[in-house]
Motif scaffolding. Structure first.
Motif, short mmCIF file in Angstrom:
data_model
loop_
_atom_site.label_atom_id
_atom_site.label_comp_id
_atom_site.label_asym_id
_atom_site.label_seq_id
_atom_site.Cartn_x
_atom_site.Cartn_y
_atom_site.Cartn_z
N LEU A 156 0.83 -1.21 0.00
CA LEU A 156 0.00 0.00 0.00
C LEU A 156 0.86 1.26 0.00
O LEU A 156 0.56 2.23 -0.69
CB LEU A 156 -0.93 -0.01 1.21
N ASP A 157 1.94 1.26 0.77
CA ASP A 157 2.83 2.42 0.80
C ASP A 157 3.41 2.69 -0.59
O ASP A 157 3.51 3.85 -1.02
CB ASP A 157 3.97 2.19 1.80
N LEU A 158 3.81 1.62 -1.29
CA LEU A 158 4.33 1.79 -2.64
C LEU A 158 3.26 2.36 -3.57
O LEU A 158 3.51 3.30 -4.34
CB LEU A 158 4.83 0.45 -3.18
N ALA A 159 2.04 1.79 -3.48
CA ALA A 159 0.94 2.29 -4.31
C ALA A 159 0.61 3.73 -3.98
O ALA A 159 0.27 4.53 -4.86
CB ALA A 159 -0.29 1.40 -4.11
N HIS A 160 0.73 4.09 -2.68
CA HIS A 160 0.44 5.46 -2.24
C HIS A 160 1.44 6.44 -2.86
O HIS A 160 1.07 7.51 -3.36
CB HIS A 160 0.49 5.51 -0.72
N TYR A 161 2.72 6.08 -2.84
CA TYR A 161 3.74 6.92 -3.47
C TYR A 161 3.47 7.09 -4.96
O TYR A 161 3.58 8.20 -5.51
CB TYR A 161 5.13 6.31 -3.27
N ILE A 162 3.12 5.99 -5.62
CA ILE A 162 2.85 6.05 -7.06
C ILE A 162 1.65 6.95 -7.34
O ILE A 162 1.68 7.79 -8.25
CB ILE A 162 2.62 4.64 -7.62
N SER A 163 0.59 6.81 -6.53
CA SER A 163 -0.61 7.62 -6.75
C SER A 163 -0.33 9.10 -6.51
O SER A 163 -0.83 9.97 -7.23
CB SER A 163 -1.76 7.14 -5.85
N ALA A 164 0.48 9.40 -5.48
CA ALA A 164 0.86 10.80 -5.22
C ALA A 164 1.67 11.35 -6.38
O ALA A 164 1.50 12.51 -6.78
CB ALA A 164 1.66 10.90 -3.92
N GLY A 165 2.55 10.52 -6.92
CA GLY A 165 3.32 10.93 -8.10
C GLY A 165 2.43 11.20 -9.30
O GLY A 165 2.68 12.14 -10.07
N ILE A 214 -8.29 19.03 6.81
CA ILE A 214 -9.56 18.67 6.17
C ILE A 214 -10.14 17.43 6.83
O ILE A 214 -11.30 17.38 7.21
CB ILE A 214 -9.38 18.45 4.66
N THR A 215 -9.30 16.39 6.96
CA THR A 215 -9.70 15.16 7.63
C THR A 215 -8.46 14.34 7.97
O THR A 215 -7.49 14.35 7.20
CB THR A 215 -10.65 14.32 6.75
N PRO A 216 -8.44 13.66 9.11
CA PRO A 216 -7.36 12.70 9.35
C PRO A 216 -7.51 11.52 8.41
O PRO A 216 -8.63 11.18 8.01
CB PRO A 216 -7.56 12.29 10.81
N MET A 217 -6.41 10.91 8.02
CA MET A 217 -6.49 9.80 7.06
C MET A 217 -5.36 8.83 7.30
O MET A 217 -4.31 9.19 7.85
CB MET A 217 -6.45 10.33 5.63
N ASN A 218 -5.58 7.58 6.90
CA ASN A 218 -4.49 6.62 6.89
C ASN A 218 -3.99 6.44 5.47
O ASN A 218 -4.47 7.10 4.54
CB ASN A 218 -4.93 5.28 7.52
N SER A 219 -3.02 5.56 5.29
CA SER A 219 -2.40 5.43 3.97
C SER A 219 -3.36 4.89 2.92
O SER A 219 -3.29 5.27 1.75
CB SER A 219 -1.16 4.54 4.07
N GLY A 220 -4.27 4.01 3.32
CA GLY A 220 -5.24 3.47 2.37
C GLY A 220 -6.20 4.53 1.87
O GLY A 220 -6.53 4.59 0.68
N ALA A 245 -7.78 8.67 -2.39
CA ALA A 245 -7.99 10.07 -2.79
C ALA A 245 -7.04 10.47 -3.91
O ALA A 245 -7.45 11.12 -4.88
CB ALA A 245 -7.79 10.98 -1.57
N ASN A 246 -5.78 10.07 -3.82
CA ASN A 246 -4.80 10.41 -4.85
C ASN A 246 -5.12 9.73 -6.17
O ASN A 246 -4.94 10.31 -7.24
CB ASN A 246 -3.40 9.99 -4.40
N LEU A 247 -5.53 8.48 -6.09
CA LEU A 247 -5.85 7.73 -7.30
C LEU A 247 -6.96 8.42 -8.09
O LEU A 247 -6.86 8.61 -9.31
CB LEU A 247 -6.26 6.30 -6.94
N ILE A 248 -8.02 8.82 -7.40
CA ILE A 248 -9.15 9.48 -8.05
C ILE A 248 -8.71 10.84 -8.61
O ILE A 248 -9.04 11.19 -9.75
CB ILE A 248 -10.32 9.66 -7.06
N THR A 249 -7.97 11.60 -7.82
CA THR A 249 -7.50 12.92 -8.28
C THR A 249 -6.64 12.79 -9.52
O THR A 249 -6.83 13.52 -10.51
CB THR A 249 -6.69 13.61 -7.16
#
Length: 374
Positions: free
Chosen positions: A226-235, A291-297, A302-306
């Motif tokens: 998930l952390d890897l996917a999170h970095y990719i989505s932020a990128g 805006i809201t607290p969030m975890n990595s998932g 949110a990043n994926l949709i954006t």
């Protein structure tokens, strides 16, 4: 001399854009505790520059739209004074919003500036129909669409996670706490003796809790995946922002016929990167923490949709705002988790409502002054 002034005005706009927008793509990385501020802004800078370079090849439609073509007569588009007033009107609006930590839209500011200078220049000949259809409608619809899509997507992802046996755990801090056991008074004042004990540290607010995921997926630790996917989505979000925002600013430089569009893209990319590195922290804190607290998932969703919405809009020449889409996506997640801070959202929405008229007024005044000087 006036063309040099235009070039500097566009660079100021790019700097302000980077300061207000660069961190938005990686806000969830910082907000979820996946990385620290320095790691997040470095990743944002690298991926945004990549998007700016890609804009040379894939975003020519946006360059034409934000030159003002179709909104005002072509003869006005070739006027440096017109382009300068747009650049400065938008830049001033974005710059001051950044100083107070408010995430506003550079796209929205540019639209307001185009409107303000255009009405002063041509009055009723301004193409209000195109303004509404090509510019305003995507800006209004995009955050609503982002909120709805992120809400639905996260709900689906959460059910899928549970069905796969991936659970959440909360990490808390265990350490030493010093507890006073005796107190004595002397002529110097109160002296307190302390003893040390091992205890679970108090967590002062919900955002200090760190949610992690337990379990494996296809033999790989779910949190690491998930952390890897999170970095990719932020990128992806930062890349999409560079792809979408760079040509909007470069469109103002079309009147400088001696400046190649490719060099304009690169110049804007560098100015945006510098603005983000030097001046993004206040807006970053607002987007990441308030805006809201969030975890990595949740951040990943949110990043994926954006990223998907902004990239699609860029390819089709639709001037959506990365700010609006990103805030909409994060708010959609907060709606599902019931942790969204509606007061913060109200303040952000108010700043969005004020962006267009403030940019329009600034741009109109600057254009009027430039005409008087000439």
């Amino acid at each position: 001399m006036i063309l040099i002034f235009l070039f500097l005005a566009a660079c100021f706009l790019a700097f302000s854009n980077g300061a207000n927008d660069n961190f938005k793509g990686v806000a969830t990385l910082f907000g979820s505790g996946t990385t620290n501020y320095k790691g997040a802004i470095t990743w944002a800078t690298l991926t945004t520059i990549s998007g700016s370079i890609a804009a040379i090849f894939f975003a020519s439609t946006l360059v034409k739209n934000f030159s003002g073509k179709g909104l005002v007569p072509d003869t006005l588009i070739q006027s440096p004074e017109f382009a300068i007033s747009i650049a400065l009107g938008a830049a001033i609006t974005v710059f001051f919003a950044t100083k107070i930590g408010m995430p506003i839209s550079t796209t929205h500011s540019l639209v307001g500036a185009l409107f303000g200078s255009g009405v002063v220049a041509v009055g009723a000949s301004f193409n209000f129909t195109k303004l509404g259809g090509t510019f305003l409608m995507p800006l209004i619809v995009s955050p609503l669409m982002a909120a709805m899509v992120s809400l639905i997507t996260y709900t689906i992802f959460r059910k899928l996670r549970v069905s796969l046996g991936v659970t959440k755990k909360t990490c808390i801090c265990v350490g030493k706490e010093y507890i006073p056991i005796t107190s004595t008074m002397n002529f110097n004042g109160l002296i307190t003796a302390e003893t040390e004990t091992h205890t679970v540290s108090r967590i002062s607010n919900e955002q200090e809790c760190i949610e992690r995921y337990q379990g494996d997926f296809i033999g790989i630790n779910s949190q690491k995946m998930l952390d890897l996917a999170h970095y990719i989505s932020a990128g992806i979000v930062s890349f999409a922002r560079g792809l979408n925002d760079t040509p909007k600013i470069v469109g103002l430089l079309l009147v400088i016929n001696t400046l190649d569009v490719k060099w304009g893209m690169l110049t804007v990319a560098v100015a945006m990167a510098i603005g983000g590195l030097l001046n993004a922290k206040k807006v970053g804190e607002m987007m990441s923490k308030k805006i809201t607290p969030m975890n990595s998932g949740q951040g990943f969703t949110a990043n994926l949709i954006t990223g998907l919405l902004v990239t699609t809009a860029s390819i089709h020449g639709l001037p959506v705002s990365t700010t609006h889409v990103s805030v909409g996506s994060i708010f959609g997640i907060g709606t599902v988790t019931k942790k969204a801070d509606f007061k913060v959202i109200q303040n952000i929405l108010l700043s969005w409502l004020l962006t267009l008229p403030i940019a329009a007024i600034c741009s109109a005044i600057i254009y009027w002054l430039l005409l008087k000087i000439n």
